[in-house]
Each structure stands twice: as structure tokens, then as C-alpha cells.
Write a protein that holds these residues in place. Structure first.
Motif, mmCIF file in Angstrom:
data_model
loop_
_atom_site.group_PDB
_atom_site.id
_atom_site.type_symbol
_atom_site.label_atom_id
_atom_site.label_comp_id
_atom_site.label_asym_id
_atom_site.label_seq_id
_atom_site.Cartn_x
_atom_site.Cartn_y
_atom_site.Cartn_z
ATOM 1 N N GLU A 51 -82.202 -48.597 111.242
ATOM 2 C CA GLU A 51 -83.559 -48.363 111.732
ATOM 3 C C GLU A 51 -83.523 -47.509 112.985
ATOM 4 O OE1 GLU A 51 -85.619 -51.990 112.777
ATOM 5 O OE2 GLU A 51 -84.213 -52.455 114.374
ATOM 6 N N TRP A 56 -88.807 -45.502 111.598
ATOM 7 C CA TRP A 56 -88.489 -45.660 110.176
ATOM 8 C C TRP A 56 -87.341 -46.656 110.045
ATOM 9 C CZ3 TRP A 56 -83.583 -44.594 108.356
ATOM 10 C CH2 TRP A 56 -82.763 -43.858 109.205
ATOM 11 N N TYR A 71 -83.630 -47.066 99.895
ATOM 12 C CA TYR A 71 -85.055 -47.084 100.196
ATOM 13 C C TYR A 71 -85.215 -46.647 101.654
ATOM 14 C CZ TYR A 71 -89.707 -48.665 101.444
ATOM 15 O OH TYR A 71 -91.001 -48.695 101.910
ATOM 16 N N SER A 73 -88.339 -46.058 104.567
ATOM 17 C CA SER A 73 -89.749 -46.377 104.800
ATOM 18 C C SER A 73 -90.616 -45.155 105.070
ATOM 19 C CB SER A 73 -89.881 -47.358 105.967
ATOM 20 O OG SER A 73 -89.478 -46.729 107.174
ATOM 21 N N ASP A 74 -90.062 -44.123 105.690
ATOM 22 C CA ASP A 74 -90.820 -42.909 105.989
ATOM 23 C C ASP A 74 -89.868 -41.718 105.938
ATOM 24 O OD1 ASP A 74 -92.243 -40.760 107.071
ATOM 25 O OD2 ASP A 74 -93.310 -42.010 108.508
ATOM 26 N N PRO A 139 -92.946 -43.666 102.212
ATOM 27 C CA PRO A 139 -91.750 -44.271 101.611
ATOM 28 C C PRO A 139 -91.181 -43.431 100.466
ATOM 29 C CG PRO A 139 -93.676 -45.728 101.389
ATOM 30 C CD PRO A 139 -94.133 -44.468 102.020
ATOM 31 N N THR A 143 -88.093 -48.761 95.419
ATOM 32 C CA THR A 143 -88.966 -49.777 96.021
ATOM 33 C C THR A 143 -88.687 -51.178 95.483
ATOM 34 O OG1 THR A 143 -90.693 -49.291 94.405
ATOM 35 C CG2 THR A 143 -90.823 -48.149 96.537
ATOM 36 N N LEU A 156 -92.251 -54.995 100.324
ATOM 37 C CA LEU A 156 -91.434 -53.969 100.971
ATOM 38 C C LEU A 156 -92.304 -52.818 101.464
ATOM 39 C CD1 LEU A 156 -88.548 -53.043 101.697
ATOM 40 C CD2 LEU A 156 -88.445 -51.950 99.452
ATOM 41 N N LEU A 157 -93.211 -52.370 100.624
ATOM 42 C CA LEU A 157 -94.084 -51.264 100.998
ATOM 43 C C LEU A 157 -95.056 -51.630 102.120
ATOM 44 C CD1 LEU A 157 -94.816 -49.842 97.447
ATOM 45 C CD2 LEU A 157 -93.468 -48.738 99.252
ATOM 46 N N THR A 161 -92.821 -51.005 110.504
ATOM 47 C CA THR A 161 -91.505 -50.617 111.009
ATOM 48 C C THR A 161 -91.084 -51.365 112.269
ATOM 49 O OG1 THR A 161 -92.470 -48.775 112.231
ATOM 50 C CG2 THR A 161 -91.586 -48.298 110.029
ATOM 51 N N ALA A 164 -89.316 -54.720 110.522
ATOM 52 C CA ALA A 164 -89.138 -54.786 109.076
ATOM 53 C C ALA A 164 -87.797 -55.417 108.697
ATOM 54 C CB ALA A 164 -89.253 -53.391 108.466
#
Length: 182
Positions: A51, A56, A71, A73-74, A139, A143, A156-157, A161, A164
Motif C-alpha cells: 500500500e 492505493w 488486484y 485498488s486504483d 480498480p 476482484t 473488496l471493491l 484505501t 483496506a
């Protein structure tokens, strides 16, 4: 500020270790780190958490010798990060690596000694702008990476952040071991 940790699932539960990403240059390096962290059987599940504070987060899942699942996140925020760029593989972005190699050849008609007039015309390509456009905001990746471990695609979605990775670890029953390496 970055945080990276490995969570390895063993017969006794989850084991966590923090990891340095200084020597990591490619996804294969992260996959190797994950496989090394697997203390038990070859098919143990190892999660790599990465992270960048409030920007993100990424989860890489390695199950034995299978290809890693990723995966992020952004994707757009990760693309601006040295570690994030590692996670944004051509496969994840839906790019054809062979096409990237052809594009890198820069076959613009000047190969036969013709002068390159792009500077004069002001038509210089902005490679940074082109690569930023290729990375979608939001994302990207698998997922359902944690669905069988108790974190659904929807959950998850929906993660913020801010914490998370802590929320994921809590759902996995590994929040205490993750906190020991934070």
C-alpha cells in the motif's frame, strides 16, 4: 510512504512478515518472495500486501506454482508509483507485449537516414501522456482474488484505501499477525 507485507497461510493459521521491496524490479521478483515465504506445502497460499498511504493498495496472491493473481485498488494512482508500476503488468492492463516492442522500435520513416522533423513541426509524441491514458482510473485486476478466503468481490471493491489491508486481514482472521509487522 509504502508498506509491504507477506501473509502465508499455514496449517496453524496465517504467518506475517514484512518485506523490503528495494530489490524488486518485476512481478517475478514479488512472486519469488511469496514462494520463499511459503513455509509449508508447495500449494500454500501467500498474499502480498502493498500500500501507498491513502493512495492505493494492491494484493498479489500466489498459490503454489500457479501464476500470481493481482488486484490493485486504483490503477491510475499505482501507475504514478514505482512499486505500483510493477503490479501493473501488460497482462493486467490487457496490453499485447509484442505490440509494445514494435512501438518501441519507433519506425517513423527516418530509418533510412531521413532527418526527423518532429521537433520542427511540434509533433513530438508525449509518451508519458500516452502511457497515463492506457491505465484506467479505479480498480483493476482479479476482484475475486479473496472470495474463497472470506472477502467477496463487492466487499473488496468497497474498501477505502485508508485501512483496506487491515480490513482484509481482519476478514481473514489475520489482523493480529499483520499488526505485528506494521
Amino acid at each position: 510512504m509504502y508498506f509491504a507485507a507477506l501473509l502465508a497461510r499455514t496449517e496453524d493459521g496465517w504467518e506475517a512478515s514484512d518485506t523490503e521491496l528495494d530489490d524488486v524490479e518485476a512481478m517475478s521478483d514479488i512472486t519469488d518472495l511469496a514462494r520463499e515465504a511459503s513455509a509449508g506445502a508447495e500449494d500454500d497460499t501467500v498474499l502480498v500486501f502493498i500500500e501507498q498511504e491513502d493512495a492505493w493498495f494492491g494484493v498479489i496472491r500466489v498459490d503454489g506454482e500457479e501464476d500470481p493473481r493481482i488486484y490493485v485498488s486504483d490503477a491510475a494512482a499505482a501507475a504514478r508509483s514505482s512499486y505500483g508500476e510493477i503490479l501493473l503488468t501488460d497482462e493486467l492492463l490487457g496490453k499485447d507485449p509484442d505490440q509494445d516492442e514494435l512501438d518501441a522500435l519507433d519506425l517513423d520513416g527516418t530509418e533510412d537516414g531521413e532527418p526527423d522533423r518532429s521537433d520542427e513541426d511540434g509533433d513530438e509524441d508525449d509518451d508519458a501522456g500516452a502511457s497515463a491514458e492506457a491505465v484506467p482510473a479505479g480498480p483493476i485486476g482479479d476482484t475475486r482474488i479473496l472470495a474463497d478466503l472470506g472477502v467477496s468481490e463487492k466487499e473488496l471493491l468497497a474498501l477505502d484505501t485508508t485501512d483496506a489491508l487491515g480490513e482484509i486481514a481482519e476478514a481473514l482472521g489475520a489482523s493480529e499477525v499483520l499488526e505485528t509487522v506494521r
